[in-house]
Design a protein around this motif. Structure first.
Motif: not given
Length: 98
Positions: A24-26, A8-14, A17-18
């Motif tokens: 793992i963003r960096e 469920d990806m509804s909690g992420f706006s970008t 954010d995910f």
């Protein structure tokens, strides 16, 4: 047949954010930057008609090291090496903290 389950990806706006949530963003950002630099170097080499052998010689490095520079998946390349590659092609490497 195995059923694919999606998170469920509804909690992420970008996407950021995910990636932050996954921690793992960096890593993803660094891999993307390296891929772009490798592509830009390859395009400049092609535009200037510079072979890998000639490029490695101008950089005073081995073809194996140049192959790592040009490999979008290789992450173990130093800034010095990327800067030397850019200089050979008449370009410069810009690194900044944001």
């Amino acid at each position: 047949m195995t059923e694919t389950k999606f998170r469920d990806m509804s909690g992420f706006s970008t996407l950021d954010d995910f990636l932050d949530e996954e921690g793992i963003r960096e890593e993803v950002t660094l891999r993307a930057v390296k891929s772009v630099i490798a592509l830009q170097l390859q395009q400049a080499m092609k535009a200037q008609g510079i072979t890998r052998a000639a490029m490695a010689a101008e950089m005073e490095t081995s073809r194996a090291q140049l192959n790592r520079v040009l490999d979008p998946e290789a992450s173990n390349v130093t800034l010095d090496t990327l800067s030397r590659a850019a200089r050979v092609l008449g370009r410069s490497l810009k690194v900044e903290l944001v």
